[in-house]
Scaffold this motif. Structure first.
Motif, mmCIF file in Angstrom:
data_model
loop_
_atom_site.group_PDB
_atom_site.id
_atom_site.type_symbol
_atom_site.label_atom_id
_atom_site.label_comp_id
_atom_site.label_asym_id
_atom_site.label_seq_id
_atom_site.Cartn_x
_atom_site.Cartn_y
_atom_site.Cartn_z
ATOM 1 N N ALA A 111 44.487 35.934 38.272
ATOM 2 C CA ALA A 111 43.614 34.789 38.574
ATOM 3 C C ALA A 111 44.419 33.558 38.958
ATOM 4 C CB ALA A 111 42.726 34.498 37.370
ATOM 5 N N ASP A 112 45.702 33.534 38.607
ATOM 6 C CA ASP A 112 46.567 32.407 38.953
ATOM 7 C C ASP A 112 47.210 32.553 40.328
ATOM 8 O OD1 ASP A 112 48.264 34.504 38.402
ATOM 9 O OD2 ASP A 112 49.493 33.428 36.931
ATOM 10 N N GLY A 113 46.872 33.634 41.047
ATOM 11 C CA GLY A 113 47.427 33.837 42.377
ATOM 12 C C GLY A 113 48.828 34.411 42.399
ATOM 13 N N ARG B 117 43.752 31.110 45.329
ATOM 14 C CA ARG B 117 43.762 32.013 44.180
ATOM 15 C C ARG B 117 42.469 32.794 44.022
ATOM 16 N NH1 ARG B 117 46.293 27.846 39.640
ATOM 17 N NH2 ARG B 117 48.313 27.497 40.683
ATOM 18 N N SER B 118 41.344 32.138 44.209
ATOM 19 C CA SER B 118 40.064 32.792 43.974
ATOM 20 C C SER B 118 39.862 33.973 44.909
ATOM 21 C CB SER B 118 38.913 31.798 44.138
ATOM 22 O OG SER B 118 39.009 30.763 43.186
ATOM 23 N N GLU C 256 50.425 34.605 52.613
ATOM 24 C CA GLU C 256 49.004 34.630 52.928
ATOM 25 C C GLU C 256 48.158 34.243 51.717
ATOM 26 O OE1 GLU C 256 49.625 38.110 56.278
ATOM 27 O OE2 GLU C 256 49.528 38.560 54.147
ATOM 28 N N VAL C 257 48.609 34.642 50.529
ATOM 29 C CA VAL C 257 47.912 34.247 49.306
ATOM 30 C C VAL C 257 47.900 32.728 49.164
ATOM 31 C CG1 VAL C 257 48.029 34.298 46.777
ATOM 32 C CG2 VAL C 257 48.319 36.412 48.091
ATOM 33 N N ALA C 258 49.007 32.083 49.512
ATOM 34 C CA ALA C 258 49.089 30.621 49.410
ATOM 35 C C ALA C 258 48.049 29.945 50.296
ATOM 36 C CB ALA C 258 50.492 30.146 49.788
ATOM 37 N N ILE C 259 47.702 30.581 51.420
ATOM 38 C CA ILE C 259 46.725 29.992 52.335
ATOM 39 C C ILE C 259 45.294 30.324 51.914
ATOM 40 C CG2 ILE C 259 45.898 29.991 54.717
ATOM 41 C CD1 ILE C 259 48.786 30.510 55.586
ATOM 42 N N MET C 260 45.053 31.581 51.514
ATOM 43 C CA MET C 260 43.672 31.968 51.176
ATOM 44 C C MET C 260 43.205 31.387 49.849
ATOM 45 S SD MET C 260 43.989 35.981 49.959
ATOM 46 C CE MET C 260 45.027 36.510 51.317
#
Length: 385
Positions: free
Chosen positions: A349-351, A246-247, A240-244
């Motif tokens: 911050a880098d996800g 890093r910010s 889910e992080v990959a889709i939303m």
């Protein structure tokens, strides 16, 4: 030429949604399952017989899981199913599994308070994720919690558990709201307005699937900052992080047994094989890792029994161990749940997740929260990175 029974493959069912609102995470579980099956078959299978998956897509439709489980178990050669993400889908499948004396490997964290002799529970129970997360949040952020969840069994029951834990720790729930599984970004706006109004110390999310992406994105776009007021979750993961992006992800917190960037030799091997098969590791999650590990536990049991019968598998799976990517895991003979690691990580911050706290050894599953209290966990040995 007709093959003899000894040459036939071992047929298993694979029941994860490849489409629909929960497909983000269930596709990662499907990939973990198929990677493990490939590894086993490439090593010669079990007794010279490959594992052959029958793969169906329930499309995130709860009732379709039951329909497909019935279809699968109607095949006399198929008695084992790997599948289900949402608790509602598991509960649809469970009566079918028990009635047919089939066997379900369920690789997902859940709300606890369940036991079936026909299920191996491979995800975290509440004492392995909710308890340590509550302690971490109370110690580091404050006592005022705001709950937001998807509107089905797991979020409501998980929040009931978390509410009791928070109250034990002297905290309070200052808001609680639910939205449908297909909630859009704009649907969260009124909840975010309410969060600003009550000003909690932490947001606890049990939103799942695409709703997770929409919640975090809406929060970021409304001016929310994960480093100031984080969203803490048991379900948010790398896919889910990959889709939303890093910010939107930065600063938020997840409790899970596994994160993609942990440093173990088994994890390095797992990620290397995953990347070669699927081209990327960006959707590797704790649920993916659990699915992968459960297939190997099944294969090891099948080597011992030579049978996919539930009674035979159950006898050898209780107490069975496996060197998983997260570390060594074990099926608890008391309750068919799994000893797992307990880790809490925060997104940079880098996800990427960075583990901030972890147990020093796998945690015995206690799905009914019968033994531990908040005070027990506050004094438990926990490592800090």
């Amino acid at each position: 030429m007709t093959r003899s029974s000894s040459e036939k493959p071992w047929t298993v069912g694979v029941l994860f949604s490849q489409t629909g609102v929960t497909s983000i995470i269930e596709n990662s579980q499907l990939k973990g399952t198929l990677l493990a099956i490939d590894e086993i078959n490439q090593a010669g299978g079990i007794e010279g017989r490959n594992i052959s998956p029958v793969i169906l897509d329930p499309a995130s439709n709860v009732k379709q899981y039951r329909i497909y489980a019935e279809e699968m178990l109607a095949d006399p050669e198929l008695n084992v199913i790997f599948g289900c993400y949402m608790s509602s889908s598991r509960k649809e499948v469970l009566p079918v599994i028990e009635r047919q004396n089939g066997f379900l490997f369920y690789p997902t964290l859940y709300e606890g308070f369940e036991y079936s002799p026909n299920v191996i529970y491979g995800g975290a129970a509440p004492n392995q994720n909710s308890l340590p997360l509550a302690i971490y949040l109370l110690e580091n952020f404050g006592s005022r919690f705001y709950f937001v969840g998807s509107d089905y069994i797991y979020p409501r029951e998980s929040n009931r558990v978390m509410r009791n834990i928070v109250r034990q720790g002297g905290g309070q729930v200052v808001g609680e709201n639910y939205l449908s599984l297909d909630a859009r970004r704009e649907d969260f706006e009124w909840i975010l307005e309410d969060i600003r109004r009550v000003s909690p110390d932490v947001i606890f999310s049990t939103v799942v699937g695409i709703g997770t992406v929409n919640l975090y994105t809406a929060y970021h776009e409304s001016g929310g900052n994960g480093f100031k007021l984080p969203i803490a979750s048991l379900t948010t993961n790398e896919a889910e992080v990959a889709i939303m992006g890093r910010s939107a992800a930065a600063g938020h917190i997840t409790a899970a047994p596994y994160f993609r960037n942990i440093k173990t030799d088994e994890n390095a091997r797992f990620l290397g094989k995953y990347a070669r098969k699927f081209g990327s590791i960006e959707d590797v999650t704790s649920c993916c890792e659990a699915a992968y590990s459960q297939v190997h536990l099944f294969a090891n049991a099948l080597r011992l029994t030579g049978s996919t019968g539930a009674d035979q598998l159950r006898a050898v799976l209780r107490g069975a161990e496996f060197e998983a990517p997260q570390g060594r895991i074990k099926i608890d003979p008391d309750n068919n749940h799994t000893y797992l690691q307990s880790r809490i990580a925060r997104l940079g911050a880098d996800g990427e997740y960075r583990v901030e706290r972890e147990a020093v050894r796998p945690i015995k599953p206690d799905p009914y929260l019968a033994v531990p209290t908040l005070n027990d966990w506050a004094n438990a040995p926990i490592g800090t990175n």
